[in-house]
Design a protein around this motif. Sequence first.
Motif, mmCIF file in Angstrom:
data_model
loop_
_atom_site.group_PDB
_atom_site.id
_atom_site.type_symbol
_atom_site.label_atom_id
_atom_site.label_comp_id
_atom_site.label_asym_id
_atom_site.label_seq_id
_atom_site.Cartn_x
_atom_site.Cartn_y
_atom_site.Cartn_z
ATOM 1 N N PRO A 117 0.807 -1.224 0.000
ATOM 2 C CA PRO A 117 0.000 0.000 0.000
ATOM 3 C C PRO A 117 0.836 1.268 0.000
ATOM 4 N N THR A 118 2.018 1.225 0.620
ATOM 5 C CA THR A 118 2.871 2.418 0.653
ATOM 6 C C THR A 118 3.232 2.865 -0.754
ATOM 7 N N TRP A 119 3.737 1.933 -1.562
ATOM 8 C CA TRP A 119 4.153 2.307 -2.916
ATOM 9 C C TRP A 119 2.961 2.566 -3.833
ATOM 10 N N ALA A 120 1.849 1.896 -3.582
ATOM 11 C CA ALA A 120 0.642 2.195 -4.357
ATOM 12 C C ALA A 120 0.199 3.634 -4.116
ATOM 13 N N LEU A 121 0.261 4.075 -2.867
ATOM 14 C CA LEU A 121 -0.140 5.441 -2.536
ATOM 15 C C LEU A 121 0.868 6.462 -3.045
ATOM 16 N N VAL A 122 2.142 6.115 -3.046
ATOM 17 C CA VAL A 122 3.150 7.012 -3.634
ATOM 18 C C VAL A 122 2.841 7.237 -5.113
ATOM 19 N N LEU A 123 2.591 6.151 -5.831
ATOM 20 C CA LEU A 123 2.261 6.274 -7.256
ATOM 21 C C LEU A 123 0.965 7.054 -7.453
ATOM 22 N N GLY A 124 -0.040 6.780 -6.613
ATOM 23 C CA GLY A 124 -1.304 7.498 -6.718
ATOM 24 C C GLY A 124 -1.138 8.980 -6.488
ATOM 25 N N LYS A 125 -0.323 9.336 -5.504
ATOM 26 C CA LYS A 125 -0.079 10.754 -5.217
ATOM 27 C C LYS A 125 0.631 11.440 -6.385
ATOM 28 N N LEU A 126 1.631 10.776 -6.942
ATOM 29 C CA LEU A 126 2.357 11.358 -8.074
ATOM 30 C C LEU A 126 1.430 11.542 -9.267
ATOM 31 N N MET A 127 0.533 10.609 -9.472
ATOM 32 C CA MET A 127 -0.417 10.733 -10.568
ATOM 33 C C MET A 127 -1.373 11.905 -10.332
ATOM 34 N N SER A 128 -1.775 12.111 -9.084
ATOM 35 C CA SER A 128 -2.628 13.259 -8.769
ATOM 36 C C SER A 128 -1.931 14.561 -9.126
ATOM 37 N N LEU A 129 -0.655 14.666 -8.771
ATOM 38 C CA LEU A 129 0.111 15.875 -9.115
ATOM 39 C C LEU A 129 0.147 16.068 -10.625
#
Length: 504
Positions: free
Chosen positions: A72-84
């Motif tokens: 979940p940590t890396w999934a959320l990192v990727l999700g956050k970067l995509m939001s940006l």
Amino acid sequence: MVDHFILDTFAAPGQYTSSEPEWNADRLTMAFFGKYKFNLYNPEDSVGPLISDMYGPLLALAYLPATIANSPTWALVLGKLMSLGFFFIPVIWLYVSETWQKQKLSLSILALIAFFFFTTDIRALSYDAFRICADCPALGFSALACIIIYKEQNKSEIPLYKLLISAIFAVFAVWTKQIAVPILISLPLYIILAYDTKTFKRYLACLVTSGVVISGILIVAFNPQGLLFNMITIPSHQPWEDGDNKLSVILSAAEELAGYCLLQGVIVGVGILLTVPNDLQKIKDWIKENPWLLFFMVSLFFIPTSLLGRVKVGGDANGMYTVYFLTLTANLVLLQKATTFSIESGREILQRVSQTGLVALVIMLTIYNVNLPIQNIYKTLPNFFNNVHQVVYDYSKNNPGQVYFPWHPLSVLMAENKLYHIDSGPFDRYLAGYPISKDDFLAYIPENFTMIAIPAWAEERGEYGKFYLHYLPDFTQKIEVPDLSGFVVYTKASSQNVSHVKMP
């Protein structure tokens, strides 16, 4: 940006007092529907595990790349970067291309800095930019639909393929979040005002064609009954905040929206006053000569849905799309006027004033942003890989089915390959007047669990944080579990210990 990126997602259990860590993960859970083979939408008469699925399927598809992560940590990192990316890439394209050929890139950089600082200052923008939510891709798709039209400002006719691409992005926006619907009205209206009837008809045809094709594909792919029930029926039946006094709620939302838009509104208002012609017959030429009016018009059409998204129970500033487009417009007004070369003395003065205004805006916003929460960031970073989502993931992997985590479906899904109700899922149906039965609730939580663990903030929210008590009223005895420090853990009132739980 580091503050928003780290604190509201990757804090340790109990370290962050807001519900944002849980909401980020919950929204991202939708993207894993293909990887873990669960139904994204469940109709009224066929209940499955309920997550926050009142958004369009494009939310799940937009964040699909995050599903390559194995934690979940890396999934959320990727999700956050995509939001940006969804939030800022259209802005970068818009501002940089505005000055690229005029060798005034420094002014574009100033406009980008101003937009970034507006984003960090204004909650309606920071919520969308730095969190995982449907609004981020919806705004990005809407902005791209506008920018494609905007880039044709010096041409007498817009190529058909560009009209079609713009229309596709507009439809994408609506299928990401329903409150993006005004983009389907404002863009055709701008085209008929700035161009001719022929271009308007062609764009309308593109909207209808892309709308029918994309809608048909999505409705068939995602179960028509479940999709429409969750996207239309449930949201339309959600009650208003303080439902007995709707006028007061609307006025409060309008006041909040006005506060977010005050400075940008002044800039755009001055830009209009300085350029609007006295002769109404020249209005069409004025709109054509000032293409930033496209974004202003879009911002105005978003006012009704900006308010509607705020007045419903659970609504927040993230749905105020007017703020995003008005901020785009304000910076674009200054940027366009600052880069306009003219031998007319009046225009030359306006150019200098715009350049000075852009610099002053950046300086003012920079000063306002000086007080960064460095101390909070310093405290959070050491827990980056021991954040609340990772703790739930590790615990569930070592103790599958022992604990029901009603606010962490993504972590449990990735650990146990099982999706359970998030607490807000049954609650949303309850608010809309479609409560699920106890049997349907129990069918999609761990079969033999002995404990319920919730984040500290949920303990203070009553049924907003512990709706599961409607179905599990016996889980009222607080206990302490060493490996779940920072969580509030409950067991049945008759249970005396948790010695049977295997610790990692």
